[in-house]
Design a protein around this motif. Structure first.
Motif, PDB file in Angstrom:
ATOM      1  N   PRO A 111       0.787  -1.240   0.000  1.00 49.91           N
ATOM      2  CA  PRO A 111       0.000   0.000   0.000  1.00 49.91           C
ATOM      3  C   PRO A 111       0.817   1.288   0.000  1.00 49.91           C
ATOM      4  O   PRO A 111       0.243   2.372  -0.093  1.00 49.91           O
ATOM      5  N   VAL A 112       2.152   1.195   0.123  1.00 53.13           N
ATOM      6  CA  VAL A 112       2.927   2.437   0.238  1.00 53.13           C
ATOM      7  C   VAL A 112       3.578   2.807  -1.097  1.00 53.13           C
ATOM      8  O   VAL A 112       3.711   1.974  -1.990  1.00 53.13           O
ATOM      9  N   ASN A 113       3.939   4.084  -1.231  1.00 58.36           N
ATOM     10  CA  ASN A 113       4.581   4.557  -2.463  1.00 58.36           C
ATOM     11  C   ASN A 113       5.529   5.714  -2.125  1.00 58.36           C
ATOM     12  O   ASN A 113       5.696   6.064  -0.951  1.00 58.36           O
ATOM     13  N   MET A 114       6.128   6.276  -3.159  1.00 62.55           N
ATOM     14  CA  MET A 114       7.126   7.328  -2.927  1.00 62.55           C
ATOM     15  C   MET A 114       6.499   8.574  -2.299  1.00 62.55           C
ATOM     16  O   MET A 114       7.117   9.197  -1.432  1.00 62.55           O
ATOM     17  N   ASP A 115       5.276   8.935  -2.689  1.00 64.55           N
ATOM     18  CA  ASP A 115       4.625  10.119  -2.094  1.00 64.55           C
ATOM     19  C   ASP A 115       4.451   9.919  -0.593  1.00 64.55           C
ATOM     20  O   ASP A 115       4.696  10.816   0.207  1.00 64.55           O
ATOM     21  N   PHE A 116       4.010   8.701  -0.226  1.00 63.06           N
ATOM     22  CA  PHE A 116       3.814   8.396   1.194  1.00 63.06           C
ATOM     23  C   PHE A 116       5.159   8.455   1.921  1.00 63.06           C
ATOM     24  O   PHE A 116       5.256   9.000   3.034  1.00 63.06           O
ATOM     25  N   CYS A 117       6.181   7.917   1.277  1.00 68.44           N
ATOM     26  CA  CYS A 117       7.538   7.925   1.858  1.00 68.44           C
ATOM     27  C   CYS A 117       7.950   9.360   2.188  1.00 68.44           C
ATOM     28  O   CYS A 117       8.414   9.643   3.300  1.00 68.44           O
ATOM     29  N   VAL A 118       7.745  10.247   1.228  1.00 66.65           N
ATOM     30  CA  VAL A 118       8.132  11.648   1.437  1.00 66.65           C
ATOM     31  C   VAL A 118       7.285  12.246   2.565  1.00 66.65           C
ATOM     32  O   VAL A 118       7.795  12.918   3.461  1.00 66.65           O
ATOM     33  N   SER A 119       5.979  11.938   2.571  1.00 68.27           N
ATOM     34  CA  SER A 119       5.074  12.541   3.554  1.00 68.27           C
ATOM     35  C   SER A 119       5.400  12.132   4.994  1.00 68.27           C
ATOM     36  O   SER A 119       5.145  12.894   5.918  1.00 68.27           O
ATOM     37  N   ILE A 120       5.985  10.939   5.190  1.00 63.75           N
ATOM     38  CA  ILE A 120       6.295  10.521   6.567  1.00 63.75           C
ATOM     39  C   ILE A 120       7.768  10.766   6.930  1.00 63.75           C
ATOM     40  O   ILE A 120       8.195  10.441   8.034  1.00 63.75           O
ATOM     41  N   GLY A 121       8.529  11.291   5.987  1.00 67.78           N
ATOM     42  CA  GLY A 121       9.932  11.624   6.292  1.00 67.78           C
ATOM     43  C   GLY A 121      10.885  10.438   6.256  1.00 67.78           C
ATOM     44  O   GLY A 121      11.967  10.496   6.837  1.00 67.78           O
ATOM     45  N   ALA A 122      10.487   9.357   5.541  1.00 65.52           N
ATOM     46  CA  ALA A 122      11.434   8.240   5.361  1.00 65.52           C
ATOM     47  C   ALA A 122      12.398   8.636   4.239  1.00 65.52           C
ATOM     48  O   ALA A 122      12.164   9.620   3.528  1.00 65.52           O
ATOM     49  N   ASP A 123      13.493   7.872   4.088  1.00 61.34           N
ATOM     50  CA  ASP A 123      14.514   8.282   3.123  1.00 61.34           C
ATOM     51  C   ASP A 123      14.302   7.719   1.736  1.00 61.34           C
ATOM     52  O   ASP A 123      14.716   8.314   0.748  1.00 61.34           O
ATOM     53  N   HIS A 124      13.702   6.524   1.664  1.00 63.29           N
ATOM     54  CA  HIS A 124      13.537   5.939   0.330  1.00 63.29           C
ATOM     55  C   HIS A 124      12.394   4.927   0.344  1.00 63.29           C
ATOM     56  O   HIS A 124      12.101   4.318   1.361  1.00 63.29           O
ATOM     57  N   TYR A 125      11.775   4.763  -0.835  1.00 63.02           N
ATOM     58  CA  TYR A 125      10.745   3.737  -1.014  1.00 63.02           C
ATOM     59  C   TYR A 125      11.217   2.786  -2.104  1.00 63.02           C
ATOM     60  O   TYR A 125      11.713   3.230  -3.144  1.00 63.02           O
ATOM     61  N   ALA A 126      11.110   1.474  -1.851  1.00 64.93           N
ATOM     62  CA  ALA A 126      11.457   0.487  -2.885  1.00 64.93           C
ATOM     63  C   ALA A 126      10.235  -0.380  -3.144  1.00 64.93           C
ATOM     64  O   ALA A 126       9.676  -0.952  -2.208  1.00 64.93           O
ATOM     65  N   PRO A 127       9.805  -0.488  -4.387  1.00 68.06           N
ATOM     66  CA  PRO A 127       8.625  -1.308  -4.685  1.00 68.06           C
ATOM     67  C   PRO A 127       8.899  -2.803  -4.631  1.00 68.06           C
ATOM     68  O   PRO A 127       7.968  -3.604  -4.529  1.00 68.06           O
ATOM     69  N   ASP A 128      10.176  -3.196  -4.723  1.00 68.52           N
ATOM     70  CA  ASP A 128      10.485  -4.632  -4.728  1.00 68.52           C
ATOM     71  C   ASP A 128      11.907  -4.854  -4.187  1.00 68.52           C
ATOM     72  O   ASP A 128      12.666  -3.897  -4.012  1.00 68.52           O
TER      73      ASP A 128
ATOM     74  N   GLU B  85      19.338  -2.291  -4.600  1.00 67.50           N
ATOM     75  CA  GLU B  85      20.027  -1.241  -5.368  1.00 67.50           C
ATOM     76  C   GLU B  85      20.226   0.008  -4.497  1.00 67.50           C
ATOM     77  O   GLU B  85      21.281   0.621  -4.506  1.00 67.50           O
ATOM     78  N   TYR B  86      19.186   0.374  -3.723  1.00 63.85           N
ATOM     79  CA  TYR B  86      19.293   1.548  -2.839  1.00 63.85           C
ATOM     80  C   TYR B  86      20.387   1.317  -1.796  1.00 63.85           C
ATOM     81  O   TYR B  86      21.236   2.166  -1.562  1.00 63.85           O
ATOM     82  N   LEU B  87      20.353   0.141  -1.172  1.00 63.31           N
ATOM     83  CA  LEU B  87      21.349  -0.143  -0.131  1.00 63.31           C
ATOM     84  C   LEU B  87      22.767  -0.099  -0.694  1.00 63.31           C
ATOM     85  O   LEU B  87      23.664   0.474  -0.069  1.00 63.31           O
ATOM     86  N   ASN B  88      22.942  -0.700  -1.866  1.00 64.74           N
ATOM     87  CA  ASN B  88      24.283  -0.724  -2.448  1.00 64.74           C
ATOM     88  C   ASN B  88      24.755   0.686  -2.770  1.00 64.74           C
ATOM     89  O   ASN B  88      25.937   1.004  -2.626  1.00 64.74           O
ATOM     90  N   LYS B  89      23.825   1.553  -3.184  1.00 65.63           N
ATOM     91  CA  LYS B  89      24.171   2.954  -3.455  1.00 65.63           C
ATOM     92  C   LYS B  89      24.618   3.631  -2.147  1.00 65.63           C
ATOM     93  O   LYS B  89      25.582   4.368  -2.110  1.00 65.63           O
ATOM     94  N   MET B  90      23.899   3.323  -1.058  1.00 70.03           N
ATOM     95  CA  MET B  90      24.230   3.933   0.233  1.00 70.03           C
ATOM     96  C   MET B  90      25.599   3.447   0.735  1.00 70.03           C
ATOM     97  O   MET B  90      26.295   4.165   1.437  1.00 70.03           O
TER      98      MET B  90
END
Ligand code: B1M
Length: 222
Positions: A192-209, A215-220
């Motif tokens: 049920p979550v998406n990038m807009d929701f991620c931004v609205s709650i102040g999380a750093d990133h949203y991954a759909p799968d 990929e995000y973790l490896n970038k970090m």
């Protein structure tokens, strides 16, 4: 790639965990990822090469095929199981510090939510991507996340939610973590979550799968 690593890659890609596993039917009776890993270790292939040249790329291929709808959850679960069987053989090397992981990832399904299939897939693929996983399970409170981060400074945190009702819980957990440990990077996911929701709650990133999560973790990790 050496033949032994090619066989291990294939066993993981097609979800063959060990010799006794009846799945997939076309590999029945053949060695699985467990036996191939042990053979590779016996042949002197280092755990680092096993991880980097077979496990990680095989799970990368599985994650990519899943993202492209070429395989589905059952095949991905079998591949994850095969990967776990192999990782189990490498665990002693992780523990001894001979094998360096990219970092620590603390993951859990948020308070009030008991769905864990997606979270388990994400953890297994991230583990296959070379990260140490601390899986807090399901129905995890802010306190438990904060406690785990304090015990593992610098860990990246992953929150999973499957219910619209537990999206609120996810928002509260992000707020509590950020207020107590503001440097913590938080990744969120779940149907049920998406990038807009991620931004609205102040999380750093949203991954759909799982693939996008790794990929995000490896970038970090740089
Ligand atoms: Co539940 N359930 N369920 N359920 N369940 C859903 C989610 C639902 C959509 C079914 C429906 O009504 N169509 C619905 C939610 C509606 C809503 O809120 N929008 C629902 C409901 C209502 C409920 C209950 C309330 C039912 C009831 O009791 N009345 C109840 C709630 C219990 C609770 O949590 N408190 C409930 C219970 C259950 C079971 C226990 C029976 C079981 C869970 C078993 C388990 O997990 N061990 C269950 C199941 C199986 C489902 C469905 C059928 C399948 C979920 C699943 O595992 N999908 C689901 C309907 C559906 O999705 N079709 C449904 C496969 C999984 C691989 O996908 O989890 O999305 P998913 O994970 C994906 C991505 O989202 C992403 O990667 C994964 C792989 O691509 N991802 C991340 C997930 N977490 C991530 C984290 C990341 C990054 C990516 O970074 C950290």
């Amino acid at each position: 790639m050496e033949e032994i690593l090619e066989k291990l890659f294939e066993a993981i890609e097609f979800g063959k965990a060990d010799k006794n596993s009846p799945y997939p039917p076309n590999l029945k009776g053949l060695d699985g990822s467990k036996e191939h890993t042990l053979s590779a270790l016996e042949a002197g292939v280092t755990p680092q090469r096993i991880l980097e040249e077979a496990l990680i790329p095989a799970m990368g291929k599985v994650g990519k095929k899943f993202s492209e709808n070429k395989i589905f959850v059952p095949q991905m679960l079998m591949a994850a199981k095969a990967m776990s069987a192999s990782m189990l053989q490498l665990k002693p090397f992780f523990a001894s510090g001979e094998l360096k992981t990219k970092g620590t990832f603390v993951i859990g399904t948020v308070k009030g939510d008991l769905h864990d299939i997606g979270k388990n897939l994400v953890s297994m693929i991230i583990e296959g991507g070379g990260w140490t996983i601390i899986d807090l399970g399901v129905d995890v409170s802010s306190e438990r996340f904060i406690d785990a981060i304090k015990k593992n400074p610098g860990a990246i945190v992953g929150l999973s939610a499957l219910l619209t009702t537990t999206m609120n819980s996810m928002g509260e957990i992000v707020a509590n973590i950020k207020s107590e440990l503001p440097e913590t990077k938080i990744l969120i996911g779940g149907a049920p979550v998406n990038m807009d929701f991620c931004v609205s709650i102040g999380a750093d990133h949203y991954a759909p799968d799982p693939q996008r999560a790794v990929e995000y973790l490896n970038k970090m990790a740089g």
